[in-house]
Write an enzyme that holds these catalytic residues in place. Structure first.
Site, PDB file in Angstrom:
ATOM      1  N   LYS A 179       0.826  -1.213   0.000  1.00 60.21           N
ATOM      2  CA  LYS A 179       0.000   0.000   0.000  1.00 60.21           C
ATOM      3  C   LYS A 179       0.862   1.266   0.000  1.00 60.21           C
ATOM      4  O   LYS A 179       2.071   1.192   0.178  1.00 60.21           O
ATOM      5  CB  LYS A 179      -0.925  -0.009   1.235  1.00 60.21           C
ATOM      6  CG  LYS A 179      -1.869  -1.219   1.262  1.00 60.21           C
ATOM      7  CD  LYS A 179      -2.820  -1.220   0.098  1.00 60.21           C
ATOM      8  CE  LYS A 179      -3.945  -2.216   0.231  1.00 60.21           C
ATOM      9  NZ  LYS A 179      -3.665  -3.539  -0.349  1.00 60.21           N
TER      10      LYS A 179
HETATM   11  C1  LIG Z   1      -9.847  -2.811  -1.518  1.00 60.45           C
HETATM   12  C2  LIG Z   1      -9.275  -3.631  -0.408  1.00 60.45           C
HETATM   13  N1  LIG Z   1     -10.068  -3.976   0.619  1.00 60.45           N
HETATM   14  C3  LIG Z   1      -9.594  -4.692   1.654  1.00 60.45           C
HETATM   15  C4  LIG Z   1      -8.279  -5.121   1.703  1.00 60.45           C
HETATM   16  C5  LIG Z   1      -7.805  -5.946   2.846  1.00 60.45           C
HETATM   17  O1  LIG Z   1      -6.694  -5.404   3.507  1.00 60.45           O
HETATM   18  P1  LIG Z   1      -5.636  -6.344   4.245  1.00 60.45           P
HETATM   19  O2  LIG Z   1      -4.873  -7.082   3.200  1.00 60.45           O
HETATM   20  O3  LIG Z   1      -4.776  -5.388   5.014  1.00 60.45           O
HETATM   21  O4  LIG Z   1      -6.400  -7.258   5.127  1.00 60.45           O
HETATM   22  C6  LIG Z   1      -7.415  -4.789   0.653  1.00 60.45           C
HETATM   23  C7  LIG Z   1      -6.036  -5.226   0.673  1.00 60.45           C
HETATM   24  O5  LIG Z   1      -5.425  -5.602  -0.283  1.00 60.45           O
HETATM   25  C8  LIG Z   1      -7.937  -4.033  -0.435  1.00 60.45           C
HETATM   26  O6  LIG Z   1      -7.156  -3.713  -1.474  1.00 60.45           O
END
Ligand SMILES: Cc1ncc(COP(=O)(O)O)c(C=O)c1O
Length: 359
Positions: A179
């Site tokens: 990110k």
């Molecule tokens: C649009 C979106 N929602 C939710 C998530 C979930 O985040 P995490 O991977 O930190 O659990 C991501 C992560 O890639 C994402 O890109």
């Protein structure tokens, strides 16, 4: 190899982690608090609640808003699986609406038709680093008394006419290493609502308001001070890193040929978590292969929309969202991270333009 993503780590992060390790307070402590305050300030909101991932941020935000079995949440089918899965975690039903093919974000003009007496929330996903068209979405939410939960997992620092992602409703962010900023693993919830803030903190810590007295079901969704130290150091670098992404994107916009570059409507501040082009005429996979031969990483976010994933078909049957399906065939994300050099950018442009000019 020019990689598609690379976290920008430096001495600041290393120093911050060592300080935490030396302090003896390794689990949740003062660094989490400091990170939360700084993150809230960045978004222009009253509260930020740190958690273990974007997925737990989404899960906790839905729980805090009391969304559960029988409830419906309107969201996008063109996103990472965790967006819709979080709705399943709480026993509610994700109801998809198609995307705007120009922005890849939820098309607000389709939302009202998807509202039923069971609809409790709208959960737009600010995909690739650009906020959804929040004006009409906020109006619809207000008109129908719906909760607004933003999946801002890809949009740290993105804005729409001066309002930050995560400041429209209850915001949820991922701090995964790819990110725009990271805490290694981690997540954040943002809100102006004191009650939601308090509920998230209780849910995050086993449903506990008083030590070992548990008023409600809770989880261990606590961020550690080690992760918060990294996150805080990264937050300080976010504005500069986002600017570098935007400069890289501008170079691509001005030089790529034969492909559709990202569309950014007036008033939107895109932070290019991804720089995603559309490759026409069924050439996407061949371009990707050609980039790979030339040692350039690229990625397809996402090759299969959520409504077409096997276990979604099993639960909800066949559904169709043509724009999401078409986007899945054409999108290609190119390296745009802050560590790219000018010669990297030029190589990407030259490689794509030479492939597309072959006809
Ligand atoms: C649009 C979106 N929602 C939710 C998530 C979930 O985040 P995490 O991977 O930190 O659990 C991501 C992560 O890639 C994402 O890109």
């Amino acid at each position: 190899m020019i990689s598609i993503a690379k976290p920008v780590m430096g001495d600041e992060e290393k120093k911050a982690v060592m300080e935490v390790l030396d302090s003896g307070i390794i689990a949740q402590g003062p660094k989490v608090k400091e990170f939360e305050q700084n993150f809230a300030e960045m978004c222009g909101v009253k509260h930020a609640i740190a958690t273990t991932s974007g997925t737990t941020a989404l899960h906790m935000a839905l729980l805090a808003h009391g969304i559960g079995p029988g409830d419906e949440v309107i969201t996008s089918p063109f996103t990472f699986i965790a967006s819709a899965n979080s709705v399943l975690f709480v026993g509610a039903t994700p109801v998809f609406v198609d995307i705007d093919p120009k922005t890849f974000n939820m098309d607000p003009s389709l939302v009202e038709a998807a509202i039923t007496p069971n609809t409790k929330a709208i959960m737009p996903v600010h995909l690739y680093g650009m906020v959804c068209d929040m004006g009409p979405l906020m109006e619809i939410a207000k008109k129908h008394g719906l909760v607004m939960i933003e999946d801002a997992c890809q949009s740290h620092g993105a804005e729409l006419e001066g309002t930050h992602a995560g400041a429209f409703g209850t915001g949820t962010f991922s701090l995964y290493p790819t990110k725009n900023m990271t805490s290694a693993e981690g997540g954040m919830i943002t809100t102006d609502d004191d009650e939601i803030d308090e509920l998230c903190r209780v849910i995050r810590n086993h449903g506990m308001r008083r030590r070992y007295f548990h008023d409600q079901l809770g989880y261990n969704f606590r961020m550690t001070d080690v992760h918060a130290a990294i996150g805080n150091a990264q937050l300080m670098k976010l504005p500069a890193n986002n600017e570098k992404r935007r400069t890289n994107a501008k170079f691509y916009n001005e030089n790529l040929q034969g492909v559709t570059v990202p569309f950014v409507p007036q008033g939107f501040h895109h932070v290019y978590h991804q720089y995603t082009i559309r490759v026409p005429d069924g050439k996407r996979d061949a371009v990707r292969e050609y980039l790979k031969e030339n040692e350039i990483g690229s990625e397809i976010y996402y090759p299969l929309p959520i409504h077409q994933q096997g276990f979604y078909i099993e639960q909800f049957g066949e559904q169709t969202f043509p724009q999401a399906e078409f986007a899945a065939e054409e999108v290609l994300s190119l390296p745009v991270h802050p560590l790219l050099s000018q010669s990297d950018l030029e190589k990407v442009v030259k490689t794509i333009n030479s492939f597309m000019s072959k006809g």
